[in-house]
Write an enzyme that holds these catalytic residues in place. Structure first.
Site, mmCIF file in Angstrom:
data_model
loop_
_atom_site.group_PDB
_atom_site.id
_atom_site.type_symbol
_atom_site.label_atom_id
_atom_site.label_comp_id
_atom_site.label_asym_id
_atom_site.label_seq_id
_atom_site.Cartn_x
_atom_site.Cartn_y
_atom_site.Cartn_z
ATOM 1 N N HIS A 143 0.846 -1.200 0.000
ATOM 2 C CA HIS A 143 0.000 0.000 0.000
ATOM 3 C C HIS A 143 0.873 1.239 0.000
ATOM 4 O O HIS A 143 1.847 1.305 0.749
ATOM 5 C CB HIS A 143 -0.894 0.041 1.240
ATOM 6 C CG HIS A 143 -1.674 -1.217 1.441
ATOM 7 N ND1 HIS A 143 -1.096 -2.380 1.913
ATOM 8 C CD2 HIS A 143 -2.975 -1.512 1.206
ATOM 9 C CE1 HIS A 143 -2.010 -3.329 1.960
ATOM 10 N NE2 HIS A 143 -3.156 -2.832 1.536
ATOM 11 N N LYS A 170 -1.781 -8.261 -4.040
ATOM 12 C CA LYS A 170 -2.668 -7.098 -3.900
ATOM 13 C C LYS A 170 -1.843 -5.819 -3.802
ATOM 14 O O LYS A 170 -0.856 -5.772 -3.063
ATOM 15 C CB LYS A 170 -3.524 -7.248 -2.636
ATOM 16 C CG LYS A 170 -4.376 -6.007 -2.321
ATOM 17 C CD LYS A 170 -4.823 -5.982 -0.857
ATOM 18 C CE LYS A 170 -5.448 -4.625 -0.532
ATOM 19 N NZ LYS A 170 -5.670 -4.415 0.909
ATOM 20 N N ARG A 213 -12.165 0.644 -8.420
ATOM 21 C CA ARG A 213 -12.840 -0.273 -7.495
ATOM 22 C C ARG A 213 -14.057 -0.935 -8.146
ATOM 23 O O ARG A 213 -14.585 -1.914 -7.629
ATOM 24 C CB ARG A 213 -13.280 0.479 -6.237
ATOM 25 C CG ARG A 213 -12.123 1.054 -5.430
ATOM 26 C CD ARG A 213 -12.638 1.786 -4.194
ATOM 27 N NE ARG A 213 -11.562 2.344 -3.391
ATOM 28 C CZ ARG A 213 -10.855 1.686 -2.480
ATOM 29 N NH1 ARG A 213 -11.114 0.404 -2.260
ATOM 30 N NH2 ARG A 213 -9.901 2.280 -1.786
ATOM 31 N N SER A 232 -12.579 1.660 5.332
ATOM 32 C CA SER A 232 -11.249 1.380 5.879
ATOM 33 C C SER A 232 -10.155 2.029 5.049
ATOM 34 O O SER A 232 -8.990 2.003 5.411
ATOM 35 C CB SER A 232 -11.017 -0.134 5.968
ATOM 36 O OG SER A 232 -11.050 -0.715 4.686
ATOM 37 N N GLN A 236 -13.701 4.076 -0.709
ATOM 38 C CA GLN A 236 -14.620 2.932 -0.656
ATOM 39 C C GLN A 236 -16.067 3.406 -0.691
ATOM 40 O O GLN A 236 -16.406 4.418 -0.100
ATOM 41 C CB GLN A 236 -14.396 2.125 0.628
ATOM 42 C CG GLN A 236 -13.135 1.299 0.593
ATOM 43 C CD GLN A 236 -12.935 0.517 1.875
ATOM 44 O OE1 GLN A 236 -13.829 0.436 2.695
ATOM 45 N NE2 GLN A 236 -11.759 -0.055 2.039
#
EC number: 4.2.1.10
Length: 252
Positions: A143, A170, A213, A232, A236
């Site tokens: 990240h 990821k 997304r 989070s 989102q």
């Protein structure tokens, strides 16, 4: 490309799967949040353990994991301690991080762990092997909440995760511009078409990156994160809206 099956969920085929993050601070909130989450429409439950206050008490951590497992037995449970350096709530030593993940693996309560790529090559390889020996899948992650690197670097990180035998690589990156979102999507597509032999998860964060997304099925990201209550990560959207859009794109 091979898929990844966790419980009855097949990741890497069809519409992207929806992951939601539960971020409770104590065992009472784990219980109440779990009951609220049980009614939501999602595929994978991520427990963000870095939000849990009693982290040094392994028994308490595992008792909380047991509550999640018993409340939602049919949902794959992803155990995630997000380090402070990658946007998480707490900083712990590498040794404590590995020990925590090993305790989760040993417990038999979790289906998947999140393992950060930049934890250290040897520790990562050993933990992946340990997880696989206990039939636990590994989401290997990176990240950057500040920037988006060049496409070549994004692909290099995803390929490194794959070479370390992650079940699902990821990466989540912060765009500084709309073109950064295109960089992430182009890297995702190139990875998926040329190098990936397993599902990958990618996203561009914040409002600018929301399209990433939603468009995973088009560009090659196998899962996406939605919010049941509190997001989070920036960008989102609610699980209900997310499922609607993913279904529309899947059926188009």
């Amino acid at each position: 490309m091979k898929t990844v099956t966790v419980k009855d969920l097949v990741i890497g085929t069809g519409a992207p799967k929806i992951i939601v993050s539960l971020m409770a601070k104590d065992i009472a909130s784990v219980k109440s949040e779990a009951l609220a989450y049980r009614e939501a429409d999602f595929d994978i439950l991520e427990w963000r353990v870095d939000h849990y206050a009693d982290l040094s008490n392994v028994e308490s951590v595992l008792a909380a994991a047991k509550i999640l497992r018993e409340t939602m037995p049919e949902k794959p449970l992803l155990f995630t301690f997000r380090s402070a350096k990658e946007g998480g709530e707490q900083a712990i030593s590498t040794e404590a991080y590995i020990a925590l993940n090993r305790a989760a693996i040993d417990s038999g309560l979790v289906d998947m762990i999140d393992l950060e790529l930049f934890t250290g090559d040897d520790q990562v390889k050993e933990t992946v092997a340990y997880a696989h020996a206990h039939d636990v899948k590994v989401v290997m992650s990176n990240h950057d909440f500040h920037k988006t690197p060049e496409a070549e670097e994004i692909i290099a990180r995803l390929r490194k995760m794959q070479s370390f035998d992650a079940d699902i690589p990821k990466i989540a990156l912060m765009p500084q511009s709309t073109s950064d979102v295109l960089t992430l999507l182009a890297a995702t597509l190139e990875m998926q078409e040329q190098y990936a032999d397993r599902p990958i998860i990618t996203m561009s964060m914040a409002k600018t990156g929301v399209i990433s997304r939603l468009a995973g099925e088009v560009f090659g990201s196998a899962a996406t994160f939605g919010a049941v209550k509190k997001a989070s990560a920036p960008g989102q959207i609610s699980v209900n809206d997310l499922r609607t859009v993913l279904t529309i794109l899947h059926q188009a």
